[in-house]
Design a protein around this motif. Structure first.
Motif, PDB file in Angstrom:
ATOM      1  N   ASP A 115      54.976 131.823 -12.403  1.00 30.90           N
ATOM      2  CA  ASP A 115      56.426 131.653 -12.253  1.00 30.90           C
ATOM      3  C   ASP A 115      56.597 131.837 -10.593  1.00 30.90           C
ATOM      4  O   ASP A 115      55.487 131.815  -9.946  1.00 30.90           O
ATOM      5  N   LYS A 116      57.791 132.102 -10.273  1.00 34.46           N
ATOM      6  CA  LYS A 116      57.850 132.232  -8.738  1.00 34.46           C
ATOM      7  C   LYS A 116      57.301 133.320  -8.389  1.00 34.46           C
ATOM      8  O   LYS A 116      56.919 133.563  -6.895  1.00 34.46           O
ATOM      9  N   HIS A 147      55.602 125.647 -21.474  1.00 36.63           N
ATOM     10  CA  HIS A 147      55.989 126.493 -20.302  1.00 36.63           C
ATOM     11  C   HIS A 147      56.379 125.434 -19.153  1.00 36.63           C
ATOM     12  O   HIS A 147      57.147 125.793 -18.445  1.00 36.63           O
ATOM     13  N   SER A 151      60.023 124.770 -17.567  1.00 30.63           N
ATOM     14  CA  SER A 151      60.206 125.240 -16.255  1.00 30.63           C
ATOM     15  C   SER A 151      60.710 123.710 -15.415  1.00 30.63           C
ATOM     16  O   SER A 151      61.701 123.864 -14.720  1.00 30.63           O
ATOM     17  N   HIS A 154      64.609 123.414 -16.164  1.00 31.75           N
ATOM     18  CA  HIS A 154      65.144 124.300 -15.716  1.00 31.75           C
ATOM     19  C   HIS A 154      65.297 123.917 -14.195  1.00 31.75           C
ATOM     20  O   HIS A 154      66.297 123.861 -13.445  1.00 31.75           O
ATOM     21  N   THR A 155      64.354 123.643 -13.476  1.00 28.59           N
ATOM     22  CA  THR A 155      64.299 123.202 -12.314  1.00 28.59           C
ATOM     23  C   THR A 155      64.947 121.965 -11.817  1.00 28.59           C
ATOM     24  O   THR A 155      65.477 121.834 -10.764  1.00 28.59           O
ATOM     25  N   CYS A 160      70.026 124.583  -9.967  1.00 30.76           N
ATOM     26  CA  CYS A 160      68.863 125.265  -9.748  1.00 30.76           C
ATOM     27  C   CYS A 160      68.641 125.660  -8.172  1.00 30.76           C
ATOM     28  O   CYS A 160      68.633 124.414  -7.506  1.00 30.76           O
ATOM     29  N   ASP A 164      60.597 127.076 -10.375  1.00 30.63           N
ATOM     30  CA  ASP A 164      59.670 128.265 -11.187  1.00 30.63           C
ATOM     31  C   ASP A 164      59.065 127.180 -11.974  1.00 30.63           C
ATOM     32  O   ASP A 164      59.235 127.398 -13.345  1.00 30.63           O
ATOM     33  N   VAL A 165      57.815 126.722 -11.341  1.00 29.12           N
ATOM     34  CA  VAL A 165      57.080 125.619 -12.016  1.00 29.12           C
ATOM     35  C   VAL A 165      55.697 125.999 -11.905  1.00 29.12           C
ATOM     36  O   VAL A 165      55.421 126.293 -10.695  1.00 29.12           O
TER      37      VAL A 165
END
Length: 179
Positions: A115-116, A147, A151, A154-155, A160, A164-165
């Motif tokens: 993640d980030k 995952h 991600s 979401h991104t 956003c 967070d990829v």
């Protein structure tokens, strides 16, 4: 490149819409990029964020109490895990298994399920590392691909502000697949 890919991501189909058609990161790509085997047991389980769970799991896997994140008690500091691998002697079978578990935990938290923040890894992976002989039987590529899709979904949302990829996977895939 990452921004261009995210703009072309379609959450409804989990594909990138390109001028030549739809393309996606597939399980075969996971095999090719990370060498993860396909068609194994599903990575699943429950997550307990209690302090007792964290301490019990950490003692069983790392042999000591964890150094957790100050912002969330569900994350373990990667530097603490790496310190264990650097300072522990490899003189018994248990110490070798602990060493391997530490490396796998770091790999899960920083590469496969990144993640980030690559400074911490989530404690939800700890129960999966308990049975040493079982670790290689899990379908890590399916979990990693899931995952990545989550991600990217979401991104790609308009609200956003941060990506967070798992970047390693996405960059290598784009390098290999895009001319």
């Amino acid at each position: 490149m990452l921004s261009a890919l995210v703009k072309r991501w379609r959450p409804e189909t989990h594909t990138f819409v390109m001028p030549v058609g739809e393309v996606k990161v597939a399980q075969e790509d996971m095999l090719h990029i990370f060498g993860l085997s396909i068609n194994r047991e599903v990575v699943t389980g429950w997550t307990d964020s209690s302090h007792d769970f964290l301490v019990t799991q950490s003692l069983a896997i790392f042999g000591s109490e964890p150094m957790v994140s100050s912002f969330s008690k569900s994350y373990i500091k990667i530097l603490w895990v790496r310190h264990i691998t650097d300072t522990q002697p490899l003189d018994t079978w248990e110490s070798v298994k602990r060493y391997v578990r530490c490396h796998i935990f770091c790999l899960l938290g920083t590469t496969l399920f990144a993640d980030k923040s690559t400074a911490y890894a989530h404690t939800k992976y700890l129960p999966l590392l308990q049975n040493f002989n079982q670790i290689g039987n899990y379908s890590w590529e399916s979990a990693c691909l899931t995952h990545l899709y989550m991600s990217l979904c979401h991104t790609s949302r308009y609200d956003c502000k941060e990506m967070d990829v798992p970047l390693d996977l996405l960059f290598v895939w784009a390098w290999e697949r895009m001319s």
